[in-house]
Design a protein around this motif. Structure first.
Motif, PDB file in Angstrom:
ATOM      1  N   PHE A 408      13.806 -16.741  21.140  1.00 40.49           N
ATOM      2  CA  PHE A 408      12.621 -16.022  20.709  1.00 40.49           C
ATOM      3  C   PHE A 408      11.631 -15.890  21.871  1.00 40.49           C
ATOM      4  N   THR A 409      10.911 -14.786  21.839  1.00 42.29           N
ATOM      5  CA  THR A 409       9.838 -14.594  22.808  1.00 42.29           C
ATOM      6  C   THR A 409       8.648 -15.470  22.424  1.00 42.29           C
ATOM      7  N   PRO A 410       7.738 -15.705  23.341  1.00 41.33           N
ATOM      8  CA  PRO A 410       6.491 -16.384  22.956  1.00 41.33           C
ATOM      9  C   PRO A 410       5.775 -15.602  21.862  1.00 41.33           C
ATOM     10  N   ALA A 411       5.126 -16.310  20.949  1.00 42.82           N
ATOM     11  CA  ALA A 411       4.487 -15.692  19.796  1.00 42.82           C
ATOM     12  C   ALA A 411       3.299 -14.826  20.223  1.00 42.82           C
ATOM     13  N   VAL A 412       3.153 -13.700  19.533  1.00 45.95           N
ATOM     14  CA  VAL A 412       2.026 -12.799  19.735  1.00 45.95           C
ATOM     15  C   VAL A 412       1.223 -12.786  18.438  1.00 45.95           C
ATOM     16  N   GLU A 413      -0.066 -13.134  18.491  1.00 45.62           N
ATOM     17  CA  GLU A 413      -0.906 -13.206  17.300  1.00 45.62           C
ATOM     18  C   GLU A 413      -1.637 -11.890  17.094  1.00 45.62           C
ATOM     19  N   ILE A 414      -1.882 -11.563  15.807  1.00 43.84           N
ATOM     20  CA  ILE A 414      -2.577 -10.326  15.467  1.00 43.84           C
ATOM     21  C   ILE A 414      -3.274 -10.506  14.124  1.00 43.84           C
ATOM     22  N   TYR A 415      -4.441  -9.936  14.005  1.00 47.41           N
ATOM     23  CA  TYR A 415      -5.182  -9.921  12.743  1.00 47.41           C
ATOM     24  C   TYR A 415      -4.990  -8.547  12.111  1.00 47.41           C
ATOM     25  N   ILE A 416      -4.528  -8.529  10.860  1.00 45.62           N
ATOM     26  CA  ILE A 416      -4.281  -7.281  10.138  1.00 45.62           C
ATOM     27  C   ILE A 416      -5.604  -6.852   9.503  1.00 45.62           C
ATOM     28  N   ALA A 417      -6.318  -5.974  10.169  1.00 42.56           N
ATOM     29  CA  ALA A 417      -7.637  -5.556   9.711  1.00 42.56           C
ATOM     30  C   ALA A 417      -7.518  -4.494   8.620  1.00 42.56           C
ATOM     31  N   ALA A 418      -8.582  -4.425   7.792  1.00 42.61           N
ATOM     32  CA  ALA A 418      -8.643  -3.387   6.758  1.00 42.61           C
ATOM     33  C   ALA A 418      -8.879  -2.026   7.414  1.00 42.61           C
ATOM     34  N   LYS A 419      -8.312  -0.982   6.820  1.00 43.96           N
ATOM     35  CA  LYS A 419      -8.499   0.385   7.275  1.00 43.96           C
ATOM     36  C   LYS A 419      -9.090   1.219   6.141  1.00 43.96           C
ATOM     37  N   VAL A 420      -9.741   2.294   6.511  1.00 42.53           N
ATOM     38  CA  VAL A 420     -10.346   3.174   5.508  1.00 42.53           C
ATOM     39  C   VAL A 420      -9.263   3.613   4.523  1.00 42.53           C
ATOM     40  N   PRO A 421      -9.522   3.536   3.225  1.00 39.13           N
ATOM     41  CA  PRO A 421      -8.510   3.918   2.234  1.00 39.13           C
ATOM     42  C   PRO A 421      -8.000   5.345   2.461  1.00 39.13           C
ATOM     43  N   ARG A 422      -6.699   5.520   2.302  1.00 39.10           N
ATOM     44  CA  ARG A 422      -6.064   6.833   2.437  1.00 39.10           C
ATOM     45  C   ARG A 422      -5.089   7.027   1.285  1.00 39.10           C
ATOM     46  N   LEU A 423      -5.676   7.237   0.118  1.00 40.59           N
ATOM     47  CA  LEU A 423      -4.835   7.483  -1.046  1.00 40.59           C
ATOM     48  C   LEU A 423      -3.979   8.728  -0.864  1.00 40.59           C
ATOM     49  N   ASP A 424      -4.487   9.698  -0.104  1.00 41.34           N
ATOM     50  CA  ASP A 424      -3.756  10.947   0.075  1.00 41.34           C
ATOM     51  C   ASP A 424      -2.509  10.771   0.926  1.00 41.34           C
ATOM     52  N   LEU A 425      -2.455   9.726   1.776  1.00 41.38           N
ATOM     53  CA  LEU A 425      -1.287   9.488   2.614  1.00 41.38           C
ATOM     54  C   LEU A 425      -0.300   8.514   1.989  1.00 41.38           C
ATOM     55  N   LEU A 426      -0.798   7.593   1.204  1.00 42.12           N
ATOM     56  CA  LEU A 426       0.059   6.538   0.680  1.00 42.12           C
ATOM     57  C   LEU A 426       0.670   6.872  -0.671  1.00 42.12           C
ATOM     58  N   TYR A 427       0.090   7.813  -1.382  1.00 41.41           N
ATOM     59  CA  TYR A 427       0.569   8.085  -2.737  1.00 41.41           C
ATOM     60  C   TYR A 427       0.632   9.585  -2.983  1.00 41.41           C
ATOM     61  N   ASP A 428       1.338   9.921  -4.020  1.00 44.44           N
ATOM     62  CA  ASP A 428       1.350  11.290  -4.522  1.00 44.44           C
ATOM     63  C   ASP A 428       0.066  11.485  -5.327  1.00 44.44           C
ATOM     64  N   ILE A 429      -0.865  12.294  -4.783  1.00 44.33           N
ATOM     65  CA  ILE A 429      -2.193  12.393  -5.401  1.00 44.33           C
ATOM     66  C   ILE A 429      -2.129  12.993  -6.803  1.00 44.33           C
ATOM     67  N   SER A 430      -1.059  13.736  -7.102  1.00 49.18           N
ATOM     68  CA  SER A 430      -0.958  14.302  -8.453  1.00 49.18           C
ATOM     69  C   SER A 430      -0.712  13.221  -9.495  1.00 49.18           C
ATOM     70  N   LYS A 431      -0.304  12.019  -9.040  1.00 44.53           N
ATOM     71  CA  LYS A 431      -0.060  10.924  -9.971  1.00 44.53           C
ATOM     72  C   LYS A 431      -1.242   9.965 -10.051  1.00 44.53           C
ATOM     73  N   LEU A 432      -2.252  10.160  -9.205  1.00 45.53           N
ATOM     74  CA  LEU A 432      -3.440   9.303  -9.262  1.00 45.53           C
ATOM     75  C   LEU A 432      -4.381   9.746 -10.369  1.00 45.53           C
ATOM     76  N   LEU A 433      -4.621  11.036 -10.455  1.00 46.36           N
ATOM     77  CA  LEU A 433      -5.551  11.595 -11.432  1.00 46.36           C
ATOM     78  C   LEU A 433      -4.924  12.868 -11.986  1.00 46.36           C
ATOM     79  N   THR A 434      -4.750  12.898 -13.312  1.00 46.16           N
ATOM     80  CA  THR A 434      -4.068  14.027 -13.952  1.00 46.16           C
ATOM     81  C   THR A 434      -4.917  14.547 -15.097  1.00 46.16           C
ATOM     82  N   LYS A 435      -5.063  15.853 -15.195  1.00 45.59           N
ATOM     83  CA  LYS A 435      -5.841  16.456 -16.280  1.00 45.59           C
ATOM     84  C   LYS A 435      -5.085  16.357 -17.594  1.00 45.59           C
ATOM     85  N   VAL A 436      -5.852  16.086 -18.663  1.00 45.19           N
ATOM     86  CA  VAL A 436      -5.292  16.037 -20.013  1.00 45.19           C
ATOM     87  C   VAL A 436      -5.897  17.183 -20.810  1.00 45.19           C
ATOM     88  N   ASP A 437      -5.065  18.061 -21.344  1.00 44.51           N
ATOM     89  CA  ASP A 437      -5.556  19.170 -22.167  1.00 44.51           C
ATOM     90  C   ASP A 437      -5.969  18.641 -23.539  1.00 44.51           C
TER      91      ASP A 437
END
Length: 708
Positions: A408-437
């Motif tokens: 193994f290589t020597p360990a490399v440390e990293i902090y996983i920081a929060a990022k601005v939410p991107r619902l449009d990239l991570l999910y199908d937006i048509s399934k987040l909010l749907t109109k009901v007739d």
């Protein structure tokens, strides 16, 4: 009379006697002609050994031969038969196919020449008849076989074969059809002499003739197997240099061909270099040796496996978080040093350690799908196990091949920081909010179905707030480029209502995020479903939507890094909740205004037509008055006041030039006897017919609104 002379009888007798003597003398001369003397049918040669030749000279008879040894006494010697003793001399006393030569005892006899032999047909033939013909040679690695055809013609002929190299061994005896030599060196050139021998007899010594001195190559011996495979140099995933050493052929070899993996190498020694092999692989090969004339040996085939070493150490490991997606990590490193001969690397193992209370290390293997020469890739939590946002991790990487696992290589440390939410990239937006007739909601409400599992997912960091904003579209607000940094900074429903909803406002209450956390994954929410008229202006409330407006709904998710939103613009366009009295009044006003405009346009058209008609009638009456007052001395008597032409569509009038209004016509411009002029105002037409008068055309009659 003259006297006649006669010969006595004695004279006649004398003449007769003379003739007898001459004839006898001629016969005597004929009997004594010698060698070389002239001869003919009457004059013959002096000896039976002589004969009269074609050139009429005396020469030796066919069974005799001329002996010139004594020029003063040329004699004809009788020819001797085969084997008879013959005299020595410069002449051959033998018949044509023999010659006078000493026999084995030194006695001169008529015998065949030394390069000839005596056949059973009592003729002399060349020794070539007894020699082999159609000689050919075949060889193996250690033997040479000579074959030929021969006819001994009944003679006691023998054949011998000798190798000029002095090597090898004759197998058996030489036959009438060939011979075989063995124990020869492989791949070497040999020369063989074939000797024809005729034994001696009472007349001849032994006769010997060599007929073949050809070169014959033995086949090269088959080479041996591959003895060693040595890795010289290599680049992981690319080219490796291997040295292949094999056992050479016994005997003489000009060169070798070795074929491995369809790569053919021609070498003169027993070591070759290949650049298409990879570590840890099985390969089949073929080996062939060649002699000096490029004849191949038998082919040797076999297999071997390239050696594999430790995969080496990975250098310069870096781990970086993606700039947009929080749980995507970019891990890169340098491949193991090529000098380490890393072999056929199968993949890399990533060791991930989460720094929590227990300091647990989690090792996750990852096998590259593509070539390992990429030396790095993008890893998400699905590749290296789940990665939690806003946590500390360390990563190490090692390579592994078919047989070895690297360090193994020597360990490399990293902090996983929060990022601005991107619902449009991570999910199908048509399934987040749907109109009901829902037709029962009335004019000012919209029902939507929310997926709380997606909306509350902390994939970009822990969610701190969730809400829905409303944007009412108008000429000034298009609702397309809205950026919301903080839900609490939005306007309230009551504020928006006082400004006729010309601002973006928050339609969900302040505690709506907590409400969603207790709801199922599918949550129905009615926008505009609350009565907010009694609440303070600063309170976020889900008040009624404005009716008859085009709306855009904005779903907002916030965490410690900021807020991200999804605008449902196209899906919820022209949302008309119903019709109220204000809208009815507006519609009636617009309709009444359009009707008035149409009516005004009609009235204006009628007025213009009426005025135009009146002006034309007035001009017509003026022209008639002018016509009646004109004195026309140059015109025919009693001209009609007017007359019609062109099928009654145009009235023509004759008027004096001086009575025309200056706006219509300029008299000084007349310069021709006949011309047409157009009046600028009423489009009447004048034709010049004299110094004082014009015909006035185009004055409208009562039926036509305009002149022609």
């Amino acid at each position: 009379m003259a006297k006649e002379t006669t010969f006595p009888s004695t004279f006649s007798n004398l003449v007769f006697g003379f003739l007898l003597i001459f004839t006898f003398h001629s016969q005597v001369l004929r009997a004594f002609q010698q060698y070389g003397d002239k001869c003919n049918q009457t004059t013959t040669c002096s000896s039976p050994n002589l004969t009269c030749s074609q050139n009429q000279t005396c020469a030796c008879s066919p069974d005799f031969v001329t002996d010139y040894s004594n020029p003063g006494n040329i004699v004809c010697v009788k020819k001797s038969d085969y084997g008879e003793v013959c005299p020595a001399g410069d002449f051959n006393p033998c018949y044509s196919d023999t010659t006078c030569t000493p026999d084995v005892n030194g006695i001169n006899r008529c015998l065949c020449d030394r390069s000839f032999y005596r056949t059973n047909f009592n003729t002399c033939s060349s020794m070539d008849e007894l020699s082999p013909s159609k000689i050919s040679a075949t060889s193996t690695a250690n033997t040479v076989t000579l074959t030929w055809t021969a006819d001994k013609h009944g003679m006691d002929v023998t054949y011998t074969v000798i190798s000029n190299q002095g090597q090898g061994q004759l197998v058996g005896s030489v036959t009438d059809t060939g011979a075989t030599w063995s124990n020869l060196t492989s791949g070497r050139k040999y020369s063989f002499n074939i000797t024809t021998t005729l034994p001696s007899d009472n007349y001849y010594p032994v006769k010997v003739m060599q007929v073949y001195k050809g070169d014959v190559w033995t086949e090269p011996a088959i080479p041996g197997p591959v003895m060693s495979v040595t890795l010289i140099s290599g680049t992981p995933g690319a080219a490796y240099m291997y040295s292949i050493t094999f056992q050479g052929s016994q005997g003489d070899v000009d060169h070798y061909l070795i074929n491995i993996n369809n790569e053919i190498v021609d070498v003169t020694g027993t070591t070759s270099i290949f650049s298409t092999l990879k570590p840890g692989q099985n390969y089949s090969y073929s080996l062939t040796s060649y002699n000096g004339i490029n004849n191949p040996s038998q082919v040797f085939t076999g297999t071997f496996k390239t050696n594999v070493t430790d995969p080496g150490v990975i250098l310069n490991l870096t781990v970086q978080q993606d700039a947009i997606i929080a749980r995507v990590l970019n891990i890169s490193f340098f491949c193991p040093d090529a000098k380490a001969f890393p072999g056929n690397i199968q993949g890399y193992t990533i060791q991930k350690t989460l720094f929590d209370v227990q300091q647990v290390a989690e090792e996750t293997p990852y096998r590259f799908v593509a070539s390992h020469s990429a030396c790095g890739a993008s890893f998400s939590d699905s590749d290296v196990g789940e990665v939690f946002v806003e946590r500390d991790y360390s990563f190490s990487v090692r390579a592994w091949n078919d047989f070895y696992v690297g360090n193994f290589t020597p360990a490399v440390e990293i902090y996983i920081a929060a990022k601005v939410p991107r619902l449009d990239l991570l999910y199908d937006i048509s399934k987040l909010l749907t109109k009901v007739d829902n037709a029962q909601l009335g004019n000012t409400k919209i029902e939507v179905l929310l997926n709380t599992g997606y909306i509350l997912d902390a994939n970009q960091g822990a969610v701190t707030d969730v809400g829905i904003a409303v944007c009412v579209k108008s000429a000034n607000i298009l609702c397309t480029n809205i950026v919301i940094d903080n839900l609490d900074n939005l306007k309230t429903w009551d504020y928006a209502r006082h400004f006729d909803f010309n601002v973006v406002y928050r339609t969900t209450p302040s505690d709506w995020f907590q409400t969603l956390q207790s709801q199922p994954s599918q949550f129905s929410y009615i926008i505009g479903g609350d009565n907010c008229t009694s609440l303070p202006t600063t309170t976020f409330c889900n008040g009624e939507l404005p009716a008859g407006k085009e709306l855009a709904l904005i779903l907002v998710q916030c965490n410690s890094a900021g807020c991200g939103q999804v605008i449902y613009n196209n899906y919820y366009t022209r949302i008309v909740a119903g019709t109220d009295n204000n809208n009815l009044a507006l519609g009636l006003g617009i309709g009444l205004g359009l009707g008035c405009l149409l009516l005004a346009a009609v009235i204006l058209a009628v007025v213009i037509y009426y005025k135009r008609r009146q002006r034309l009638l007035r001009r017509k009456r003026e022209m008639q008055t002018i016509h009646q007052s004109v004195d026309k001395p140059s015109l025919p008597a009693n001209p009609p006041p007017h007359f019609r032409v062109n099928n009654g569509t145009t009235d023509d009038y004759i008027v004096p030039i001086g009575n025309l209004h200056s706006d219509y016509f300029s008299a000084p411009s007349l310069s021709q006897s006949t011309h047409t002029y157009k009046a600028p105002e009423d489009e009447a037409i004048y034709d010049y017919i004299g110094d004082d008068y014009l015909t006035f055309k185009g004055v409208p009659d009562e039926e036509s609104p305009r002149g022609s």
